[in-house]
Write a protein that holds these residues in place. Structure first.
Motif, mmCIF file in Angstrom:
data_model
loop_
_atom_site.group_PDB
_atom_site.id
_atom_site.type_symbol
_atom_site.label_atom_id
_atom_site.label_comp_id
_atom_site.label_asym_id
_atom_site.label_seq_id
_atom_site.Cartn_x
_atom_site.Cartn_y
_atom_site.Cartn_z
ATOM 1 N N ARG A 194 0.830 -1.208 0.000
ATOM 2 C CA ARG A 194 0.000 0.000 0.000
ATOM 3 C C ARG A 194 0.865 1.258 0.000
ATOM 4 O O ARG A 194 0.481 2.291 -0.553
ATOM 5 N N ARG A 195 2.052 1.139 0.571
ATOM 6 C CA ARG A 195 2.966 2.278 0.643
ATOM 7 C C ARG A 195 3.766 2.456 -0.650
ATOM 8 O O ARG A 195 3.980 3.572 -1.115
ATOM 9 N N GLU A 196 4.216 1.337 -1.239
ATOM 10 C CA GLU A 196 5.198 1.385 -2.320
ATOM 11 C C GLU A 196 4.673 1.040 -3.706
ATOM 12 O O GLU A 196 5.289 1.407 -4.700
ATOM 13 N N ALA A 197 3.547 0.316 -3.778
ATOM 14 C CA ALA A 197 3.180 -0.297 -5.060
ATOM 15 C C ALA A 197 1.956 0.317 -5.710
ATOM 16 O O ALA A 197 1.320 -0.307 -6.560
ATOM 17 N N GLY A 198 1.643 1.551 -5.364
ATOM 18 C CA GLY A 198 0.433 2.168 -5.890
ATOM 19 C C GLY A 198 0.374 2.240 -7.404
ATOM 20 O O GLY A 198 -0.697 2.140 -8.002
ATOM 21 N N SER A 199 1.523 2.392 -8.070
ATOM 22 C CA SER A 199 1.534 2.521 -9.530
ATOM 23 C C SER A 199 2.121 1.308 -10.235
ATOM 24 O O SER A 199 2.240 1.299 -11.463
ATOM 25 N N ILE A 200 2.491 0.273 -9.490
ATOM 26 C CA ILE A 200 3.083 -0.917 -10.107
ATOM 27 C C ILE A 200 1.981 -1.777 -10.715
ATOM 28 O O ILE A 200 0.969 -2.062 -10.080
ATOM 29 N N THR A 201 2.218 -2.213 -11.956
ATOM 30 C CA THR A 201 1.167 -2.905 -12.703
ATOM 31 C C THR A 201 1.386 -4.407 -12.854
ATOM 32 O O THR A 201 0.509 -5.102 -13.372
ATOM 33 N N ALA A 202 2.552 -4.927 -12.432
ATOM 34 C CA ALA A 202 2.827 -6.349 -12.661
ATOM 35 C C ALA A 202 3.463 -7.006 -11.446
ATOM 36 O O ALA A 202 4.242 -6.388 -10.718
ATOM 37 N N ILE A 203 3.121 -8.269 -11.261
ATOM 38 C CA ILE A 203 3.679 -9.114 -10.208
ATOM 39 C C ILE A 203 4.382 -10.285 -10.870
ATOM 40 O O ILE A 203 3.886 -10.849 -11.855
ATOM 41 N N VAL A 204 5.538 -10.678 -10.324
ATOM 42 C CA VAL A 204 6.131 -11.967 -10.669
ATOM 43 C C VAL A 204 6.107 -12.828 -9.411
ATOM 44 O O VAL A 204 6.405 -12.356 -8.307
ATOM 45 N N THR A 205 5.695 -14.074 -9.581
ATOM 46 C CA THR A 205 5.584 -14.987 -8.451
ATOM 47 C C THR A 205 5.952 -16.388 -8.918
ATOM 48 O O THR A 205 6.414 -16.581 -10.049
ATOM 49 N N THR A 206 5.764 -17.369 -8.053
ATOM 50 C CA THR A 206 6.002 -18.766 -8.407
ATOM 51 C C THR A 206 4.798 -19.588 -7.978
ATOM 52 O O THR A 206 3.944 -19.121 -7.211
ATOM 53 N N ALA A 207 4.742 -20.840 -8.464
ATOM 54 C CA ALA A 207 3.654 -21.724 -8.065
ATOM 55 C C ALA A 207 3.670 -21.969 -6.561
ATOM 56 O O ALA A 207 2.626 -22.212 -5.957
ATOM 57 N N ASN A 208 4.843 -21.886 -5.931
ATOM 58 C CA ASN A 208 4.932 -22.085 -4.478
ATOM 59 C C ASN A 208 4.378 -20.899 -3.702
ATOM 60 O O ASN A 208 3.667 -21.059 -2.712
ATOM 61 N N TYR A 209 4.709 -19.683 -4.135
ATOM 62 C CA TYR A 209 4.312 -18.484 -3.388
ATOM 63 C C TYR A 209 2.922 -17.992 -3.769
ATOM 64 O O TYR A 209 2.212 -17.415 -2.936
ATOM 65 N N GLY A 210 2.529 -18.183 -5.019
ATOM 66 C CA GLY A 210 1.200 -17.794 -5.444
ATOM 67 C C GLY A 210 0.940 -16.304 -5.330
ATOM 68 O O GLY A 210 1.856 -15.481 -5.323
ATOM 69 N N CYS A 211 -0.345 -15.976 -5.229
ATOM 70 C CA CYS A 211 -0.759 -14.581 -5.058
ATOM 71 C C CYS A 211 -2.165 -14.563 -4.481
ATOM 72 O O CYS A 211 -3.094 -15.133 -5.067
#
Length: 319
Positions: A45-62
């Motif tokens: 909420r503090r840092e990612a207000g304008s970030i449009t993409a996430i990279v993750t893995t099958a282990n960490y998910g989202c």
């Protein structure tokens, strides 16, 4: 002229499964390392207000919480083929694209399934321990016989890309092959079983290659294991949640199932002591896709999905 800045992305967990994955992402993007934050949601909420993409893995998910903490989010690019750890419903509700890394890991996962089939049937891991512990030669003929693989009946739960690759390999072993899916396929030469229990009752080997998630949770239960029977061999390279692990342990302990080969477990990385104590189980630490070649290809595909999103607003391999 100053160099163009790299796009910022949120990275949920480290890409530690390959020596090339993290350097590749770092070279092209500026990842915000969410796993290093004491309070990840507050950090988003503090840092990612304008970030449009996430990279993750099958282990960490989202999770839904992460998705809803990023108002500008438009794409989740995951390293791995499974996506049951990603809240797909939340992503769709918020118009977020989700991609995974199919195809590039198909052959290595299918190879691992076959390795487990042969190891479980021919007692390869048990034989390795037998030799290492100095038992060979103490009593002639003391090591138990295994079971033949060639010419047997191979049942496959989930005839997607990986299941089909497993079936093709079975043809080279002169096996009769059947499968069970939600729906029969008209583009393959193998017979369709209209229920998992019927498939298990017919098969000598039952290989689990279906997706994980709520829809397949404990699909392989005590009834299915009973149908597979005391001469049956079970192999799982999909998700641990597909099998009722308690029922599996009981079947193996009580001789109601001959053996099993498992790459995945219900509560990874915890593996029940009962499974670890059994000689008729072959255990792997979720490494079906863990080859240099496949992990490098997976890293490349994650990169290409991210690049395609930033260049076109689309991903190459959408879920």
């Amino acid at each position: 002229m100053a160099p163009a800045s790299k796009p910022r992305i949120v990275q949920i967990g480290p890409l530690s499964g390959s020596p090339v994955a993290q350097p590749l992402i770092d070279a092209h993007f500026e990842p915000f390392r969410l796993w290093e934050e004491a309070d990840p949601i507050a950090a988003l909420r503090r840092e990612a207000g304008s970030i449009t993409a996430i990279v993750t893995t099958a282990n960490y998910g989202c999770t839904r919480q992460i998705i809803e903490a990023m108002p500008a989010l438009k794409a989740i690019c995951s390293w791995g083929v499974g996506y049951d750890s990603i809240d797909i419903a939340a992503a769709r509700e918020h118009g977020v694209l989700v991609s995974n890394t199919p195809d590039v890991l198909t052959d290595c996962v299918a190879d691992t399934a076959w390795g487990l089939m042969i190891a479980a049937s021919r007692r390869i891991a048990q034989g390795d321990r037998f030799v290492r512990e100095g038992h060979w030669g103490q009593v002639h003929g003391s090591f138990p016989l295994g079971n033949r693989v060639s010419g047997k009946k191979l049942g496959i739960l989930g005839l997607g890309r990986i299941g089909e690759a497993i079936a093709r390999r079975g043809q080279g072993f002169d096996m009769e092959i059947r499968y069970h899916n939600r729906h029969a396929r008209n583009d393959v030469p193998w017979a369709y079983a209209d229920s998992l229990t019927a498939l298990a009752a017919w098969a000598d080997f039952l290989v689990i290659a279906t997706v994980g998630g709520a829809g397949t949770h404990h699909l392989v239960n005590a009834s299915v294991l009973e149908a597979l029977g005391p001469d049956g061999i079970l192999v799982n390279i999909s998700r641990g949640s597909v099998i009722d692990e308690t029922a599996l342990i009981q079947a193996l302990q009580q001789g109601k199932l001959r053996s099993a080969g498992l790459d995945v477990f219900e509560h990874e990385p915890q593996v029940p002591a009962a499974l670890r104590s059994l000689d008729n189980v072959v255990l792997l630490p979720h490494i079906a896709s863990a080859t240099h070649e496949t992990r490098a290809a997976m890293a490349e595909l994650v990169l290409h999905n991210l690049q395609a999103f930033f260049e076109t607003g689309k991903v190459l391999t959408p879920v």
